[in-house]
Design a protein around this motif. Structure first.
Motif, PDB file in Angstrom:
ATOM      1  N   ASP A 117       0.180 131.230  92.320  1.00 45.08           N
ATOM      2  CA  ASP A 117       0.083 132.592  91.786  1.00 45.08           C
ATOM      3  C   ASP A 117       1.269 133.466  92.164  1.00 45.08           C
ATOM      4  OD1 ASP A 117      -2.301 131.917  90.649  1.00 45.08           O
ATOM      5  OD2 ASP A 117      -3.543 132.762  92.257  1.00 45.08           O
ATOM      6  N   ASP A 118       1.982 133.094  93.229  1.00 41.69           N
ATOM      7  CA  ASP A 118       3.134 133.889  93.667  1.00 41.69           C
ATOM      8  C   ASP A 118       4.436 133.474  92.978  1.00 41.69           C
ATOM      9  OD1 ASP A 118       1.614 135.400  95.436  1.00 41.69           O
ATOM     10  OD2 ASP A 118       1.793 133.886  97.006  1.00 41.69           O
ATOM     11  N   ASP A 119       4.378 132.453  92.137  1.00 42.82           N
ATOM     12  CA  ASP A 119       5.565 131.977  91.426  1.00 42.82           C
ATOM     13  C   ASP A 119       5.514 132.440  89.972  1.00 42.82           C
ATOM     14  OD1 ASP A 119       6.901 130.423  93.449  1.00 42.82           O
ATOM     15  OD2 ASP A 119       5.232 129.024  93.305  1.00 42.82           O
ATOM     16  N   SER A 120       6.261 133.484  89.649  1.00 44.45           N
ATOM     17  CA  SER A 120       6.308 133.937  88.260  1.00 44.45           C
ATOM     18  C   SER A 120       7.065 132.915  87.428  1.00 44.45           C
ATOM     19  CB  SER A 120       6.986 135.302  88.188  1.00 44.45           C
ATOM     20  OG  SER A 120       8.303 135.236  88.706  1.00 44.45           O
ATOM     21  N   ARG A 121       6.640 132.710  86.190  1.00 46.43           N
ATOM     22  CA  ARG A 121       7.205 131.650  85.361  1.00 46.43           C
ATOM     23  C   ARG A 121       8.684 131.870  85.066  1.00 46.43           C
ATOM     24  NH1 ARG A 121       5.156 127.327  86.169  1.00 46.43           N
ATOM     25  NH2 ARG A 121       6.228 126.568  84.325  1.00 46.43           N
ATOM     26  N   ASP A 122       9.160 133.118  85.091  1.00 42.98           N
ATOM     27  CA  ASP A 122      10.577 133.330  84.814  1.00 42.98           C
ATOM     28  C   ASP A 122      11.456 132.986  86.013  1.00 42.98           C
ATOM     29  OD1 ASP A 122       9.746 135.428  86.372  1.00 42.98           O
ATOM     30  OD2 ASP A 122      10.925 136.945  85.300  1.00 42.98           O
ATOM     31  N   ARG A 123      10.844 132.693  87.186  1.00 44.66           N
ATOM     32  CA  ARG A 123      11.625 132.351  88.373  1.00 44.66           C
ATOM     33  C   ARG A 123      11.463 130.892  88.765  1.00 44.66           C
ATOM     34  NH1 ARG A 123      10.158 134.322  92.957  1.00 44.66           N
ATOM     35  NH2 ARG A 123      12.215 134.118  93.870  1.00 44.66           N
ATOM     36  N   THR A 124      10.586 130.186  88.112  1.00 44.93           N
ATOM     37  CA  THR A 124      10.333 128.811  88.513  1.00 44.93           C
ATOM     38  C   THR A 124      10.484 127.871  87.337  1.00 44.93           C
ATOM     39  OG1 THR A 124       7.967 128.971  88.077  1.00 44.93           O
ATOM     40  CG2 THR A 124       8.697 129.537  90.293  1.00 44.93           C
ATOM     41  N   ARG A 125      10.547 126.609  87.638  1.00 50.03           N
ATOM     42  CA  ARG A 125      10.573 125.577  86.618  1.00 50.03           C
ATOM     43  C   ARG A 125       9.750 124.400  87.123  1.00 50.03           C
ATOM     44  NH1 ARG A 125      17.043 124.195  87.063  1.00 50.03           N
ATOM     45  NH2 ARG A 125      17.114 123.778  89.294  1.00 50.03           N
ATOM     46  N   ASP A 126       9.569 123.408  86.317  1.00 51.76           N
ATOM     47  CA  ASP A 126       8.671 122.322  86.669  1.00 51.76           C
ATOM     48  C   ASP A 126       9.227 121.414  87.759  1.00 51.76           C
ATOM     49  OD1 ASP A 126       6.836 123.211  84.874  1.00 51.76           O
ATOM     50  OD2 ASP A 126       7.507 121.908  83.257  1.00 51.76           O
ATOM     51  N   ALA A 127      10.533 121.353  87.907  1.00 45.46           N
ATOM     52  CA  ALA A 127      11.119 120.438  88.886  1.00 45.46           C
ATOM     53  C   ALA A 127      12.396 121.036  89.456  1.00 45.46           C
ATOM     54  CB  ALA A 127      11.414 119.089  88.235  1.00 45.46           C
ATOM     55  N   TRP A 128      12.646 120.707  90.721  1.00 46.99           N
ATOM     56  CA  TRP A 128      13.861 121.113  91.418  1.00 46.99           C
ATOM     57  C   TRP A 128      14.396 119.899  92.178  1.00 46.99           C
ATOM     58  CZ3 TRP A 128      15.660 126.251  91.417  1.00 46.99           C
ATOM     59  CH2 TRP A 128      14.779 127.201  90.897  1.00 46.99           C
ATOM     60  N   PRO A 129      15.681 119.897  92.494  1.00 45.47           N
ATOM     61  CA  PRO A 129      16.176 118.878  93.443  1.00 45.47           C
ATOM     62  C   PRO A 129      15.461 119.056  94.776  1.00 45.47           C
ATOM     63  CG  PRO A 129      17.989 120.078  92.403  1.00 45.47           C
ATOM     64  CD  PRO A 129      16.747 120.820  92.051  1.00 45.47           C
ATOM     65  N   ALA A 130      15.319 117.979  95.533  1.00 45.27           N
ATOM     66  CA  ALA A 130      14.570 118.093  96.787  1.00 45.27           C
ATOM     67  C   ALA A 130      15.073 117.120  97.843  1.00 45.27           C
ATOM     68  CB  ALA A 130      13.083 117.849  96.547  1.00 45.27           C
ATOM     69  N   LEU A 131      15.037 117.587  99.091  1.00 41.95           N
ATOM     70  CA  LEU A 131      15.200 116.727 100.257  1.00 41.95           C
ATOM     71  C   LEU A 131      13.841 116.090 100.529  1.00 41.95           C
ATOM     72  CD1 LEU A 131      16.613 115.742 102.906  1.00 41.95           C
ATOM     73  CD2 LEU A 131      15.888 117.914 103.934  1.00 41.95           C
ATOM     74  N   ILE A 132      13.791 114.763 100.581  1.00 40.13           N
ATOM     75  CA  ILE A 132      12.549 114.036 100.803  1.00 40.13           C
ATOM     76  C   ILE A 132      12.600 113.386 102.176  1.00 40.13           C
ATOM     77  CG2 ILE A 132      10.978 112.269  99.917  1.00 40.13           C
ATOM     78  CD1 ILE A 132      11.464 114.527  97.932  1.00 40.13           C
ATOM     79  N   ALA A 133      11.558 113.576 102.969  1.00 40.01           N
ATOM     80  CA  ALA A 133      11.463 112.951 104.294  1.00 40.01           C
ATOM     81  C   ALA A 133      10.220 112.074 104.338  1.00 40.01           C
ATOM     82  CB  ALA A 133      11.392 114.021 105.383  1.00 40.01           C
ATOM     83  N   ALA A 134      10.374 110.857 104.822  1.00 40.76           N
ATOM     84  CA  ALA A 134       9.255 109.927 104.911  1.00 40.76           C
ATOM     85  C   ALA A 134       8.448 110.191 106.179  1.00 40.76           C
ATOM     86  CB  ALA A 134       9.756 108.491 104.909  1.00 40.76           C
ATOM     87  N   VAL A 135       7.159 110.370 106.014  1.00 40.45           N
ATOM     88  CA  VAL A 135       6.234 110.495 107.141  1.00 40.45           C
ATOM     89  C   VAL A 135       5.673 109.100 107.426  1.00 40.45           C
ATOM     90  CG1 VAL A 135       4.087 111.537 107.960  1.00 40.45           C
ATOM     91  CG2 VAL A 135       5.650 112.854 106.504  1.00 40.45           C
ATOM     92  N   THR A 136       5.761 108.668 108.668  1.00 41.21           N
ATOM     93  CA  THR A 136       5.339 107.308 109.003  1.00 41.21           C
ATOM     94  C   THR A 136       4.399 107.279 110.189  1.00 41.21           C
ATOM     95  OG1 THR A 136       7.272 106.944 110.420  1.00 41.21           O
ATOM     96  CG2 THR A 136       7.468 106.280 108.113  1.00 41.21           C
ATOM     97  N   ALA A 137       3.592 106.211 110.235  1.00 38.13           N
ATOM     98  CA  ALA A 137       2.777 105.905 111.404  1.00 38.13           C
ATOM     99  C   ALA A 137       3.662 105.216 112.434  1.00 38.13           C
ATOM    100  CB  ALA A 137       1.610 105.015 110.999  1.00 38.13           C
ATOM    101  N   LEU A 138       3.101 104.931 113.596  1.00 42.38           N
ATOM    102  CA  LEU A 138       3.878 104.301 114.665  1.00 42.38           C
ATOM    103  C   LEU A 138       4.407 102.926 114.262  1.00 42.38           C
ATOM    104  CD1 LEU A 138       1.810 105.224 117.847  1.00 42.38           C
ATOM    105  CD2 LEU A 138       4.093 106.047 117.245  1.00 42.38           C
ATOM    106  N   ASP A 139       3.696 102.239 113.372  1.00 38.33           N
ATOM    107  CA  ASP A 139       4.150 100.910 112.956  1.00 38.33           C
ATOM    108  C   ASP A 139       5.149 100.939 111.811  1.00 38.33           C
ATOM    109  OD1 ASP A 139       2.616 101.581 110.776  1.00 38.33           O
ATOM    110  OD2 ASP A 139       1.190  99.926 110.969  1.00 38.33           O
TER     111      ASP A 139
END
Length: 260
Positions: free
Chosen positions: A82-104
């Motif tokens: 609700d805080d993202d007005s459509r004129d300021r956002t789009r469906d996709a952006w570039p992103a930094l992705i970090a993998a979350v892992t278990a101990l193994d």
């Protein structure tokens, strides 16, 4: 005679292999699930030379050796709220992705930082950072912890500390609550908890150090000069961050510090 029989006779005569049966399309993974996180990770590309690397450089994080837990996605889906007005956002952006892992090492989740291609800063959306998957007890991990490790809330907090102590294994739990619940590896001898300078950070650090000490692990708290260690790195500089850490690390861990 049916066509199917004629085709089968021709196949045998010509010694052709039997055609593979059609495969069903791969079902979609539930949104936000560990499987969805693993698929996102598989679609991402190496960090070097990307907008995500530039973003980290802007944040003062320039030495990214040992950062195999980080990747880049050029067009990562973003669901506005609700805080993202459509004129300021789009469906996709570039992103930094970090993998979350278990101990193994199993990937249980992913953390996304959406980026603005024009500025190499965070994207102008209401929640530019989001995590997905199974996070409790898990973390974004750098290096394999054996006897000594660091743990903290934010990805950039841990990456900032690794600019000074690059050889020390570390884990970013991604929030104060998840830091308090971080699962510790067997055989750990010493744990450094990098806390943020706020009430939630203090509570999380206390909870984790208490758990570690109850398990027989020496637990020491690292406290930033400002709000967090990335702010220390950006505003005070690497030398001041190094000096501050030197007084907080155990004597036999100071050898891990990068020389000035």
């Amino acid at each position: 005679v049916e066509f199917r029989e004629v085709a089968e006779e021709a196949r045998r005569f010509l010694s052709l292999p039997r055609p593979e049966p059609p495969t069903a399309p791969r079902p979609s993974a539930p949104r936000g699930s560990p499987e969805a996180a693993r698929r996102l990770w598989a679609m991402a590309e190496p960090l070097a030379g990307t907008l995500a690397e530039t973003y980290l450089h802007v944040r003062g994080i320039k030495d990214l050796r040992g950062s195999e837990a980080l990747r880049f996605h050029p067009r990562c889906w973003y669901r506005g709220d609700d805080d993202d007005s459509r004129d300021r956002t789009r469906d996709a952006w570039p992103a930094l992705i970090a993998a979350v892992t278990a101990l193994d090492g199993t990937i249980t989740g992913a953390h996304r930082t959406w980026l603005d291609p024009a500025s190499a800063c965070k994207a102008p959306v209401s929640t530019p950072r989001r995590a997905m998957g199974l996070l409790l007890g898990n973390a974004v991990r750098f290096g394999r912890a054996v006897d000594v490790m660091m743990a903290g809330e934010g990805l950039e907090t841990i990456l900032s500390l690794r600019q000074i102590v690059p050889s020390m294994p570390a884990a970013a739990a991604l929030s104060a609550n998840h830091l308090a619940a971080l699962e510790l590896p067997a055989g750990l001898r010493r744990l450094y908890v990098a806390r943020d300078a706020d009430a939630a950070g203090e509570m999380a650090a206390t909870a984790l150090t208490d758990r570690a000490r109850a398990a027989g692990v020496e637990a020491l708290t690292l406290v930033p000069a400002l709000d967090d260690f990335n702010e220390d790195l950006r505003r005070l500089g690497a030398e001041m961050l190094r000096n501050g850490l030197c007084t907080q690390l155990a004597a036999d861990d100071r050898r891990r510090m990068r020389s000035a």
